[in-house]
Structure formats: C-alpha cells, structure tokens
Enzyme design. Structure first.
Site, PDB file in Angstrom:
ATOM      1  N   GLU A   1       9.065  18.361 -25.319  1.00 44.77           N
ATOM      2  CA  GLU A   1       7.690  18.568 -23.813  1.00 44.77           C
ATOM      3  C   GLU A   1       9.130  19.818 -23.187  1.00 44.77           C
ATOM      4  OE1 GLU A   1       5.666  17.034 -22.369  1.00 44.77           O
ATOM      5  OE2 GLU A   1       5.371  15.028 -23.046  1.00 44.77           O
TER       6      GLU A   1
ATOM      7  N   ARG B   1       1.330  -1.398   0.106  1.00 44.29           N
ATOM      8  CA  ARG B   1       0.155  -0.073  -0.164  1.00 44.29           C
ATOM      9  C   ARG B   1       0.888   1.184   0.189  1.00 44.29           C
ATOM     10  NH1 ARG B   1      -3.377  -2.990   3.725  1.00 44.29           N
ATOM     11  NH2 ARG B   1      -5.112  -4.551   2.624  1.00 44.29           N
TER      12      ARG B   1
ATOM     13  N   LYS C   1       3.152  11.904 -10.913  1.00 45.43           N
ATOM     14  CA  LYS C   1       2.408  10.949 -11.648  1.00 45.43           C
ATOM     15  C   LYS C   1       3.099   9.593 -12.183  1.00 45.43           C
ATOM     16  CE  LYS C   1      -1.022  13.988 -14.094  1.00 45.43           C
ATOM     17  NZ  LYS C   1      -0.375  14.815 -15.865  1.00 45.43           N
TER      18      LYS C   1
ATOM     19  N   HIS D   1      -0.717  17.121 -25.672  1.00 44.50           N
ATOM     20  CA  HIS D   1      -1.414  15.912 -25.297  1.00 44.50           C
ATOM     21  C   HIS D   1      -2.473  15.074 -25.555  1.00 44.50           C
ATOM     22  CE1 HIS D   1       2.208  16.740 -22.562  1.00 44.50           C
ATOM     23  NE2 HIS D   1       2.164  14.776 -22.186  1.00 44.50           N
TER      24      HIS D   1
ATOM     25  N   GLU E   1      -4.347  18.031 -10.164  1.00 44.59           N
ATOM     26  CA  GLU E   1      -5.098  17.728 -11.631  1.00 44.59           C
ATOM     27  C   GLU E   1      -6.836  18.684 -11.300  1.00 44.59           C
ATOM     28  OE1 GLU E   1      -2.749  16.406 -15.146  1.00 44.59           O
ATOM     29  OE2 GLU E   1      -4.899  15.929 -16.308  1.00 44.59           O
TER      30      GLU E   1
ATOM     31  N   HIS F   1       7.439   9.093 -27.747  1.00 41.67           N
ATOM     32  CA  HIS F   1       7.109  10.524 -27.427  1.00 41.67           C
ATOM     33  C   HIS F   1       6.585  12.189 -27.362  1.00 41.67           C
ATOM     34  CE1 HIS F   1       3.421  11.728 -24.083  1.00 41.67           C
ATOM     35  NE2 HIS F   1       4.518  12.484 -23.262  1.00 41.67           N
TER      36      HIS F   1
ATOM     37  N   ARG G   1      -3.695  22.045 -13.322  1.00 37.35           N
ATOM     38  CA  ARG G   1      -2.294  20.928 -14.235  1.00 37.35           C
ATOM     39  C   ARG G   1      -2.441  20.162 -15.122  1.00 37.35           C
ATOM     40  NH1 ARG G   1       0.511  15.940 -10.498  1.00 37.35           N
ATOM     41  NH2 ARG G   1       2.087  15.532 -12.034  1.00 37.35           N
TER      42      ARG G   1
ATOM     43  N   HIS H   1      -1.475  11.654 -27.200  1.00 37.37           N
ATOM     44  CA  HIS H   1      -1.867  10.160 -27.147  1.00 37.37           C
ATOM     45  C   HIS H   1      -2.360   9.412 -28.261  1.00 37.37           C
ATOM     46  CE1 HIS H   1      -1.356  11.354 -22.570  1.00 37.37           C
ATOM     47  NE2 HIS H   1      -0.226  10.822 -22.910  1.00 37.37           N
TER      48      HIS H   1
ATOM     49  N   LYS I   1       7.101  23.678 -13.772  1.00 38.17           N
ATOM     50  CA  LYS I   1       6.225  21.784 -13.368  1.00 38.17           C
ATOM     51  C   LYS I   1       6.226  21.958 -12.015  1.00 38.17           C
ATOM     52  CE  LYS I   1       4.913  17.284 -13.938  1.00 38.17           C
ATOM     53  NZ  LYS I   1       4.989  16.374 -14.678  1.00 38.17           N
TER      54      LYS I   1
ATOM     55  N   ASN J   1      -0.839  18.990 -20.089  1.00 40.75           N
ATOM     56  CA  ASN J   1      -0.985  18.437 -20.227  1.00 40.75           C
ATOM     57  C   ASN J   1      -1.488  19.174 -22.483  1.00 40.75           C
ATOM     58  OD1 ASN J   1      -1.914  16.423 -18.672  1.00 40.75           O
ATOM     59  ND2 ASN J   1      -3.635  17.481 -18.293  1.00 40.75           N
TER      60      ASN J   1
HETATM   61  N1  GLY Z   1       3.174  15.035 -17.378  1.00 41.20           N
HETATM   62  C1  GLY Z   1       1.764  16.304 -17.819  1.00 41.20           C
HETATM   63  C2  GLY Z   1       2.123  16.323 -15.297  1.00 41.20           C
HETATM   64  O1  GLY Z   1       2.749  15.435 -14.738  1.00 41.20           O
HETATM   65  O2  GLY Z   1       1.064  16.761 -15.189  1.00 41.20           O
END
Ligand code: GLY
Length: 376
Positions: free
Chosen positions: A191, A127, A149, A254, A243, A272, A247, A258, A233, A251
């Site tokens: 990025e 956990r 993330k 993205h 998010e 990517h 946040r 994606h 960031k 994206n």
């Molecule tokens: N890669 C986007 C984030 O970390 O929110």
C-alpha cells in the site's frame, strides 16, 4: 521526495469533520494526553486486536489511566474473518451494554480489520458515535486508518457493507511496527508503494533506494514513508471525501486484489497488501497490453516488488484459479459505474488514471496469462 523532519501532525481538512493524524515514535505513552482533550467524559471504549492487546494493551491502559481516562475493553480475534456481521453484532451489543451516550468514544487499537470494524460500529451505534484510530500495522497507518472508509465483508465480496465515518484523531506510532511480523510489514509496503505508482514517481524512486532499509527496521525511513503516504492520502481525501472522482485512484490494484482475496477466501494464502501489490502489477501489465505504458515501467515495478519480497505471481491453488470466477468478482466490486467496469490503469510509474473502457477481451487475456503463471 522532500525529507520531512518530525513535526506537527498532518491535518485532514474536511470542514467540521477535520482531524489530526499524528505520526511518530512513543505515541503509545502519549496517547492519554493526546486523546483527553477530545473526550467530553473521561471514558473510552477500546476495541483491540487480540494479538496487539497481548503485546501493547497494558502500556495503552497505563497511558490512558495517567490522563484520568477510564477504559472498557473489547477484544477482536486477529484476521479478516472478524470483519463479519457476527462480530459487528457482538461488538455493538457490547458497547450498548455499557449504556453509551452520544459522546461515548470508541478507540480502534489494531490493524485495518479492527479499524474498519470499529469505525463501522461507531457509524451505526446511536446513529453515530465518535471514534479514534490507533493503527498498529504499516497497512493501516498508511491507508485504512485515514479517510473514513469503514466496512465489514459480505459473502458477495470485501467491504460491501459500510459507511463513510471520519475518525476524530489518528495516532500512528511507528514504534508499534517493531512487533509486526515481517510478512505483515511487507504486505503493508504494497500500500505504501501504491502512492508512488499513482502520481508520485519521485516517491517510487525514493522507495527503490530506501524500501529495503525501511523493511529491515530503519525507524526514520519508516517515519518518512508513513508521513509521505499519509500526506498524499489526506490531500486526495480532502479533495474528494466520498469518492466521486479522484479518490478512486487510491483503488489502484484493488479491483484485481479484491478478486484474488475473494478467491483465496481472505485466508493467509494472500494478505491484503500482497493482493494489492499483485493487483498493481496486473494493472501495469494490462496498461502495457493496451499500449499505454512502457514495458520498462512494468518491469521496474516487478523488479522492485521482487526486491522487497512481494509476490510477483499468483500463488498456486490446490484447486487451481478459475478465470471466469476472477472475472465475475469485478462485477461485484464497488468500482462499477453505469454497468461499466472501472479500472485504474497507468501511462507509467506515477501516471495512473481512471478508465471506464478497458475491453473485456484484454481483461480475459490478462487473467488467462496470470492464471497460467501461478507459482507455488
Ligand atoms: N483505501 C482506499 C481509500 O481509502 O479510498
């Protein structure tokens, strides 16, 4: 942008989950000293990308050994296919075979794939075990290693199984970028560029001046860019860890990216960061079509992508691109709220925003034109 001297780590402020992000040179040989204070027992479970292990694991081991840290090792095959249920199971079983305790710490040594996989394993083992990120690619240094993330992929899409689980420490050694293949470096640059496009036009202008040198190996330009991106960031994540708001700006590119990755089966047809850069171009193109963004900003972005070697058109696919399938991926992306698609679009470079009302017809027209423009 402000030029920053080599200095103390960037702090990501999240109350009891706060941590330091070190950005600099020669961090590999200091890894033991930097990690040791965080360990209850002087033991680490190192999860390494197999290519990175060949190049750098011996030096990491020497640094850990010098600090009195014993390390178990687990190698993960390079490539997106490792973000799978099968690999997650193997990794978790390997950790469990060592009879871990709640303080047993995992170290992710590699790019975004190893970081995301290790972080997710750490989130669910007993956990929640502590983990440390040692990102070795430009992409993971400026994005995926920071912010907590963690995820693996599902057959329904990228990163659909995961957890928010913050690392205890991030060590971004700029020297490790020297062994990164040129294409991976350019992909990671996608990025980096994203931060300028979101809300930092001066950073985009700095990249127009310094991007080519950074990609050719100028260490100080690399350090400045990684530091700037990580500060941006850290600021965004500190304000919105889960998010629920801003946040989502991270994206940018993205949702399109994606979909492109899914349609190329996460293969090396599109890395990517290349997909994200194409996604940024599509988001700016869409913004121009919606009358929100000056065409000159889209053209400026396209010129910069071309100048640094990023793709500016979809690659040709043998079977061809399928507009409907691309569109269907949007619905499976995590960026859907109350059944409405969420897109990050822009009023110009450095002026991105979250939109929930992009008309379907505009999206379909955009996809049709990009599919028509696919190039080999
Ligand atoms: N890669 C986007 C984030 O970390 O929110």
């Amino acid at each position: 942008m402000n030029i920053v001297p080599a200095l103390s780590p960037v702090r990501l402020d999240l109350a009891e989950r706060s941590y330091d992000i070190h950005i600099g040179t020669d961090l590999l040989s200091q890894a033991g000293q930097l990690i040791a204070p965080l360990l209850k027992q002087k033991k680490l479970f190192v999860v390494a990308d197999s290519t990175v292990a060949e190049l750098h694991l011996e030096r990491l081991n020497a640094a850990l050994h010098a600090a009195g840290i014993a390390a178990e090792h687990y190698l993960v095959p390079s490539g997106e296919a490792s973000k799978s249920f099968a690999q997650l199971e193997r990794l978790c079983e390997a950790v469990l075979a060592t009879a871990p305790e709640r303080s047993t710490t995992l170290l992710a040594f590699g790019g975004g794939v190893v970081g995301d996989l290790t972080g997710f394993a750490a989130a669910i083992l007993l956990r929640g075990l502590p983990f440390i990120q040692m990102p070795t690619t430009l992409l993971s240094q400026v994005d995926s290693s920071v912010g907590g993330k963690t995820a693996i992929n599902s057959r329904h899409g990228k990163n659909l199984l995961g957890a928010f689980h913050q690392p205890k420490l991030v060590l971004a050694d700029i020297d490790l970028l020297a062994t990164l293949p040129a294409r991976e470096l350019v992909s990671g640059y996608g990025e980096v560029m994203k931060y300028g496009l979101i809300d930092d036009a001066p950073f985009f202008a700095w990249l127009e001046q310094n991007g080519p040198a950074l990609l050719e190996g100028e260490a100080e330009a690399r350090r400045q860019a990684v530091h700037h991106a990580v500060c941006a960031k850290a600021r965004i994540v500190a304000a919105d860890e889960r998010e629920s708001g801003q946040r989502a700006l991270l994206n940018l590119g993205h949702t399109f990216g994606h979909a492109l990755e899914a349609e190329t089966f996460y293969s090396d047809l599109l890395l990517h960061g290349e997909a994200v850069a194409l996604g940024c171009l599509m988001a700016f193109d869409l913004s121009v079509r919606l009358g929100l963004c000056p065409e000159a900003d889209f053209e400026r972005l396209r010129r910069h992508c071309a100048a640094v070697g990023l793709k500016v058109a979809l690659p040709k696919l043998e079977a061809g691109w399928d507009e409907q399938r691309l569109f269907d991926h949007f619905a499976h992306d995590k960026k859907v709220a109350d059944g409405r698609l969420v897109f990050i679009i822009a009023r110009g470079i450095g002026q991105s925003f979250i939109s929930r009302d992009v008309p379907e017809a505009s999206l379909r027209a955009l996809l049709a034109d990009w599919v028509k423009g696919a190039q080999s």
